[in-house]
Design an enzyme around this catalytic site. Structure first.
Site, PDB file in Angstrom:
ATOM      1  N   GLU A 163     -10.724  -8.344  -6.853  1.00 53.36           N
ATOM      2  CA  GLU A 163     -10.116  -9.338  -7.760  1.00 53.36           C
ATOM      3  C   GLU A 163     -10.975  -9.717  -8.962  1.00 53.36           C
ATOM      4  OE1 GLU A 163     -10.266  -9.663  -4.422  1.00 53.36           O
ATOM      5  OE2 GLU A 163      -8.173  -9.237  -3.899  1.00 53.36           O
ATOM      6  N   THR A 168       0.304  -5.460  -6.603  1.00 53.64           N
ATOM      7  CA  THR A 168      -0.873  -6.228  -6.164  1.00 53.64           C
ATOM      8  C   THR A 168      -1.948  -5.332  -5.559  1.00 53.64           C
ATOM      9  OG1 THR A 168      -1.532  -8.268  -5.067  1.00 53.64           O
ATOM     10  CG2 THR A 168      -0.081  -6.789  -3.818  1.00 53.64           C
ATOM     11  N   ARG A 179       0.828  -1.215   0.000  1.00 49.54           N
ATOM     12  CA  ARG A 179       0.000   0.000   0.000  1.00 49.54           C
ATOM     13  C   ARG A 179       0.858   1.258   0.000  1.00 49.54           C
ATOM     14  NH1 ARG A 179      -5.531  -1.898   2.569  1.00 49.54           N
ATOM     15  NH2 ARG A 179      -5.032  -4.083   2.656  1.00 49.54           N
ATOM     16  N   ASP A 186      -1.666 -16.180  -2.823  1.00 50.45           N
ATOM     17  CA  ASP A 186      -1.962 -15.527  -4.105  1.00 50.45           C
ATOM     18  C   ASP A 186      -0.828 -14.731  -4.755  1.00 50.45           C
ATOM     19  OD1 ASP A 186      -2.169 -13.665  -2.037  1.00 50.45           O
ATOM     20  OD2 ASP A 186      -4.228 -13.084  -2.453  1.00 50.45           O
TER      21      ASP A 186
END
Ligand code: DMJ
Length: 710
Positions: free
Chosen positions: A601, A687, A337, A469
């Protein structure tokens, strides 16, 4: 029981029992017996003046004895029952007192945190209070000089800098500066310490700069339009084979409105906190108190051309963001982030302030990497540098956590010229690669946990959802963001191998035509469960398809997974997907977790499918999901998740996730933009959907393994 023992002993026992029960109930059986037999028990109880006749009768008449003892027994039974009730009542009171105490302790803690945060805010903003607020009339906030109007139209409205709406002379929204002034009381600065000196120096420097060009930093449109930039523009990067599509302005603007509204509510109720709790209109620090929503939003605001908001966010980062926080931060969350958000903001704006902040932050994270394997511990106190493993990883380090910082750290090294970050990040992958075949999972896949101290696997679960993931995502993306050069092929080899095993062992057809899902692997068994998180696999396969010998297969599986993920939304009465689904004979069921926390997602995969194929059905899918989100998430004070996707309307939760602004709204917006906006030959999303520019690389620690993988 007692009656069967010797009489004398029993009477003593009754005496004791009566004595203690007396305390609670006021009943004394001895007295009762004394009354009943017209006297008492003589010396046994130390009584005096009992008539001889009565005593004799007691001593000799068994009927009298039995009768008296029966009476005692009955009364004891009654008292015991009463005492049991009283005991229970006391237990309840005790439990309630304990609950009240705990509640009070939490409130005290919250209050003390609020006090600390307020003090921190005052410290953070004092320089602004003292220096900026009185100067408002001379700055862009108050004069409109050089500040873009937040309703100025998005990047691709105009295609040129001149008519973008971000240039001088546009009407300016004064709402924010008024709110700021209303919130911040006038204060006097006593001065004296070095942070004040720094703040003053920074302020003066900023003033000078702003006098120089009269502008706050704001979106410069030519950096986000046009297919490919730098390396991509010079055709040094192999094409990803993306479709060329033009914008759908109405739907795009609707998404932009959602972003404007979400960010506005955050600024109004939670500015400076990590996330907004819309229902209680308060901020919450979930990621170490680093203003995660601001930093997660920087690039979304930039891309959408929300210039006023971007400028305020940028200035908060410059003056309000520091890392001496006495909080336990997650290395992973902080990296994806904050580090990712700052690097992307730099890549979009060229503003070096972001790089300085970013380096300061990674220096605070560095102690977590000081393990014998170089695999970081995931929890760190940013102020003290004390690091530990999180409890839920059973002392291990988590695959998706230590494996999801390579893009950001490598990018930081490239942009600062300091190689240490890249080395730290790549070393981890090398270490894991060394032990990958020692795992008790299908060869080519990776368990979720490893010991950062011994480098041994501590789990035999494989998942493309929670905790696994983005390890796979970064094996691919480091290759793509490095320009997909031969030097980077080692990364791609790892990814290809994993994808082949994933497709062979864990990808299944759904019952519905054209749908597919990714299962999990636990203790040598396939579990037919898929997290919403695993919906990213569709997008990942699209991104990796071009240049792979398995391109067609990857596209087929990507399409199947994306369709399943779309149906995760359409299958529920709320039109919102659950956190996970299960499959029986290919049929999809809502799984054990019925909530939805605004995750991106499914939209992410739809975005990649649309960018690759240009098939308008993907825009329609995105639009349908977006409309359900508006219905279910939007509240007057912010956007919330929902607690039960099976109930319409569902009870809301109380959190606006920072990734909702970083990812969900960004991918939605980009689906309706033309394909040159953040062109995928030029940018790679981390991501958390922060776009990082492709920079060609000609070396890496993660080279090809000549011995192959057999
Ligand atoms: C985000 O923080 C990132 O996408 C991460 O990789 C997974 N979880 C959330 C969104 O669901």
């Amino acid at each position: 029981m007692a009656l069967r023992t010797s009489r004398k002993h029993h009477i003593m026992f009754i005496g004791n029992a009566s004595g203690s029960s007396d305390i609670r109930s006021g009943v004394n059986h001895v007295d009762k017996v004394r009354e009943g037999i017209g006297g008492g028990f003589g010396d046994s109880f130390g009584s005096r003046g009992v008539s001889e006749g009565v005593l004799e009768r007691w001593n000799t008449d068994p009927n009298t004895q039995i009768e008296s003892l029966q009476t005692i027994k009955t009364e004891i039974a009654a008292d015991t029952a009463r005492l049991a009730v009283e005991f229970e009542t006391l237990q309840t009171i005790k439990t309630e007192i304990a609950a009240d105490t705990a509640r009070l302790a939490v409130e005290v803690q919250q209050l003390s945190q609020a006090v600390q945060e307020t003090a921190q805010l005052v410290r953070d903003f004092l320089p602004e209070i003292i220096f900026r607020i009185p100067s408002v009339p001379t700055t862009a906030f108050a004069t409109g000089q050089g500040i873009g109007d937040d309703r100025s139209g998005s990047v691709e409205d105009s295609g040129t800098v001149e008519d973008s709406g971000t240039v001088e002379g546009q009407p300016r929204s004064t709402e924010r500066s008024e709110q700021r002034q209303a919130r911040v009381p006038h204060q006097h600065h006593q001065g004296g310490d070095s942070s004040w000196d720094t703040a003053r120096a920074n302020y003066q420097q900023e003033q000078q700069q702003s006098r120089g060009d009269g502008l706050f930093p704001r979106p410069s449109l030519d950096m986000v339009t046009g297919a490919g930039g730098d390396d991509a523009r010079q055709f040094k990067v192999p094409s990803g084979g993306w479709a060329t599509v033009s914008a759908d302005p109405d739907r795009r603007e609707a998404v932009k409105d959602a972003m404007r509204d979400s960010y506005d509510k955050y600024e109004t109720f939670a500015m400076g906190y990590d996330e907004l709790q819309p229902l209680t209109k308060r901020g919450k620090n979930t990621f170490g108190g680093l203003g995660a929503t601001i930093i997660d939003s920087l690039d979304t605001l930039w891309i959408m051309g929300l210039s006023d908001q971007y400028s305020r966010a940028r200035n908060w980062v410059a003056s309000g963001l520091h890392f001496n926080r006495n909080y336990e931060a997650s290395v992973f969350e902080t990296t994806i982030r904050i580090v990712g958000g700052l690097v992307a903001a730099y890549d979009l704006s060229g503003d070096t302030m972001y790089l300085e902040k970013c380096t300061d932050l990674t220096n605070h994270l560095k102690p977590a990497f000081q393990t014998s394997t170089g695999i970081p511990l995931n929890q760190i106190n940013l102020a003290s540098g004390k690091a530990r493993s999180p409890r839920d990883a059973r002392g291990g380090a988590t695959l998706a956590e230590f494996g999801t910082l390579q893009m950001e750290f490598i990018a930081l090294s490239q942009r600062t010229g300091d190689p240490q970050w890249q080395i730290m990040a790549e070393k981890i992958v090398e270490k894991v690669r060394d032990v990958k075949y020692k795992a008790d999972v299908p060869r080519g896949l990776y368990p979720l946990f490893i010991s950062p101290h011994t480098g041994r696997w501590t789990s035999s679960k494989v998942s493309f959802g929670a905790m696994g993931d983005s390890w796979y995502e970064y094996l691919l993306k480091v290759w793509v963001v490095g320009g997909r050069t031969p030097a980077m092929q080692g990364w791609h080899d790892e990814w290809e191998e994993s994808m082949q095993v994933m497709i062979k062992k864990l990808v299944f057809d759904g019952a519905e035509e054209g749908t597919m899902y990714v299962a999990e692997y636990v203790n040598r068994k396939v579990i037919h469960k898929m997290d919403h998180l695993a919906c990213f696999v569709g997008g990942m396969l699209v991104l990796g398809a071009k240049g792979s010998p398995n391109e067609q297969e990857y596209m087929r599986v990507a399409a199947g997974i994306t369709k399943t993920c779309f149906h995760m939304y359409t299958m529920t009465p709320t039109g919102i997907a659950p956190e996970l689904v299960n499959f029986r004979a290919g049929k999809m069921y809502i799984g054990g977790a019925h909530y939805n926390i605004q995750r991106p997602e499914a939209i992410e995969s739809i975005f990649y499918m649309f960018r690759k194929t240009g098939d308008p059905k993907y825009r329609d899918w995105a639009w349908e999901i977006f409309n359900s989100m508006v219905k279910q998430y939007k509240k007057p004070t912010g956007w919330v998740g929902i607690r039960d996707v099976r109930t319409n309307p569902s009870p809301p939760d109380n959190l606006m996730q920072s990734f909702f602004l970083a990812e969900t709204l960004k991918y939605l917006y980009l689906i309706f933009c033309d394909s040159d906006v953040i062109h995928l030959d030029e940018w790679v999303f981390n991501t958390e959907a922060h776009p990082i520019k492709v920079v060609i690389r000609d070396s890496t620690l993660v080279g090809r393994r000549n011995e192959g993988y057999n």
